[in-house]
Design a protein around this motif. Structure first.
Motif, short mmCIF file in Angstrom:
data_model
loop_
_atom_site.label_atom_id
_atom_site.label_comp_id
_atom_site.label_asym_id
_atom_site.label_seq_id
_atom_site.Cartn_x
_atom_site.Cartn_y
_atom_site.Cartn_z
N GLU A 102 0.83 -1.21 0.00
CA GLU A 102 0.00 0.00 0.00
C GLU A 102 0.86 1.26 0.00
OE1 GLU A 102 -2.51 -0.24 3.38
OE2 GLU A 102 -3.68 -1.95 2.61
N LYS A 103 2.04 1.16 0.61
CA LYS A 103 2.93 2.32 0.70
C LYS A 103 3.91 2.41 -0.47
CE LYS A 103 2.58 2.84 5.69
NZ LYS A 103 1.89 4.16 5.57
N GLY A 104 3.75 1.55 -1.46
CA GLY A 104 4.52 1.66 -2.69
C GLY A 104 5.83 0.90 -2.71
N TYR A 105 6.04 -0.01 -1.77
CA TYR A 105 7.27 -0.80 -1.74
C TYR A 105 7.22 -1.95 -2.76
CZ TYR A 105 8.85 1.11 2.81
OH TYR A 105 9.29 1.91 3.84
N GLU A 106 8.40 -2.34 -3.21
CA GLU A 106 8.57 -3.65 -3.84
C GLU A 106 8.83 -4.63 -2.69
OE1 GLU A 106 8.30 -4.35 -7.01
OE2 GLU A 106 8.10 -2.28 -7.74
N VAL A 107 8.05 -5.69 -2.60
CA VAL A 107 8.15 -6.61 -1.46
C VAL A 107 8.73 -7.95 -1.90
CG1 VAL A 107 6.85 -7.88 0.29
CG2 VAL A 107 6.23 -5.50 -0.25
N VAL A 108 9.80 -8.33 -1.22
CA VAL A 108 10.43 -9.64 -1.42
C VAL A 108 10.23 -10.45 -0.15
CG1 VAL A 108 12.58 -10.87 -1.88
CG2 VAL A 108 12.15 -8.64 -2.96
N MET A 162 0.18 -13.02 -4.35
CA MET A 162 1.23 -13.72 -5.09
C MET A 162 1.65 -13.02 -6.38
SD MET A 162 2.12 -16.36 -3.29
CE MET A 162 2.65 -17.83 -4.14
N ASP A 163 0.74 -12.28 -6.99
CA ASP A 163 1.10 -11.60 -8.24
C ASP A 163 1.69 -10.21 -7.99
OD1 ASP A 163 -1.24 -10.47 -7.31
OD2 ASP A 163 -2.16 -10.25 -9.28
N ARG A 164 1.86 -9.84 -6.71
CA ARG A 164 2.38 -8.51 -6.39
C ARG A 164 3.67 -8.56 -5.59
NH1 ARG A 164 -2.11 -5.50 -3.27
NH2 ARG A 164 -0.77 -3.68 -3.73
N ILE A 165 4.09 -9.74 -5.16
CA ILE A 165 5.31 -9.87 -4.37
C ILE A 165 6.25 -10.87 -5.06
CG2 ILE A 165 4.13 -9.35 -2.20
CD1 ILE A 165 4.10 -12.33 -1.57
N THR A 166 7.50 -10.84 -4.63
CA THR A 166 8.50 -11.80 -5.13
C THR A 166 8.85 -12.74 -3.99
OG1 THR A 166 9.42 -10.15 -6.65
CG2 THR A 166 10.78 -12.08 -6.14
#
Length: 324
Positions: free
Chosen positions: A26-32, A50-54
């Motif tokens: 929500e805060k615009g991070y790329e999440v791994v 699952m389609d938004r994180i690595t």
């Protein structure tokens, strides 16, 4: 154009990891997210993400895998939520608990030191570190006296975080989190066990629930409130330690009263006290003083105890009704 910061979460498949991932997205991070290789798929809490994180396989038992991930993804923030986190299991598997929950913290801190000391690090400490308490309520300055292998391991993880902060200047903070629950809590934890059982009994799917010490008291909060505090800690100019709690305490007996009462059930007809669920060493009165978090972080819990319990019961009732 500024690029989005990357955050790395260990334990992303757990309750806190899933809520933290949502907050960071929500805060615009790329999440791994790190996950431990297992023959059993345990992604149900993060299926919708699952389609938004690595997701990357790695293990706190293997420092080389941590170094590789840090070099590959270059995160600005690392949140260490991974642990053997069930207190009762720590008495049965004390060595494994120590390897993951204690030494695992050292491995990831060392990996940060070797790859990029500028990474901001969050360590998930626990109210279980207080154990045999010397004062009520507990603050950041209250001495620790853990009463379980889990509490001992968390105490090590806490102090090694402080040590790396003081020795190497890392921006490493610890959140001393008191119990925090949600509909995503595992069934082995008493709050979810009670909520699930109340719903199942209401639907006629079971007749009773077996519990341990009904007089045990905890400071219970709502998990999404607590992950917000984690993020706030890493936004501060300097690292520090913070007690995150509601400042209220409730017994397992009260938990049963609220959960069963919400469905119009008499909890005393369905709850059976079973000594197998008593701890070998029970903690004393755990109740946190969140004054520092409120003052420095501007943090306040948004969901109270009774609303939390009712939310959990309603979620299990809906899930069981859909599946029946």
């Amino acid at each position: 154009m500024a690029t989005s910061p990357t955050a790395l979460i260990t334990g992303i498949t757990g309750q806190d990891g899933s809520y933290l991932a949502e907050l960071l997205l929500e805060k615009g991070y790329e999440v791994v997210g790190l996950h431990r290789r297992s023959s059993t798929v345990t992604f149900e809490r993060i299926t919708h993400l699952m389609d938004r994180i690595t997701l990357v396989p790695a293990d706190l038992l293997d420092e080389a895998s941590m170094i590789r991930v840090l070099r590959d993804f270059e995160p600005a923030e690392v949140y260490n939520l991974a642990a053997q986190s069930f207190v009762q299991t720590s008495f049965i598997q004390p060595v494994l608990t120590g390897e993951v929950t204690a030494l695992g913290v050292t491995r990831i801190l060392d990996a940060i030191l070797l790859t990029n000391p500028g990474i901001r690090f969050y360590q998930a400490s626990s109210s279980e570190m207080f154990g045999k308490v010397v004062e009520v309520p507990q603050t950041e300055r209250t001495p620790f006296h853990p009463r379980s292998p889990y509490g001992v391991a968390k105490t090590y993880g806490h102090w090694i975080t402080v040590n790396y902060r003081e020795s190497y200047g890392l921006h490493a903070s610890s959140g001393i989190l008191f119990n925090h629950e949600s509909p995503r809590r595992g069934l082995e934890f008493v709050t979810r066990k009670v909520a699930f059982s109340a719903a199942a009994i209401k639907l006629g799917l079971q007749q009773e629930v077996r519990l341990g010490n009904l007089e045990a008291q905890r400071d219970w909060g709502y998990a999404p409130d607590y992950v917000r505090a984690m993020w706030l800690m890493l936004q501060q100019d300097g690292p520090d330690d913070y007690v995150i709690s509601t400042g209220e305490t409730h017994s397992v007996r009260e938990l049963c009263e609220v959960a069963f009462g919400h469905l119009g059930l008499d909890w005393e007809r369905h709850v059976v006290v079973d000594e197998q669920f008593f701890r070998p060493a029970e903690v004393d009165l755990l109740i946190g003083d969140p004054k520092k978090a409120r003052t420095v972080l501007g943090w306040e819990p948004a969901v109270g105890f009774e609303d939390l319990v009712r939310m959990m019961v309603d979620a299990d009732l809906a899930s069981l009704s859909a599946g029946s």
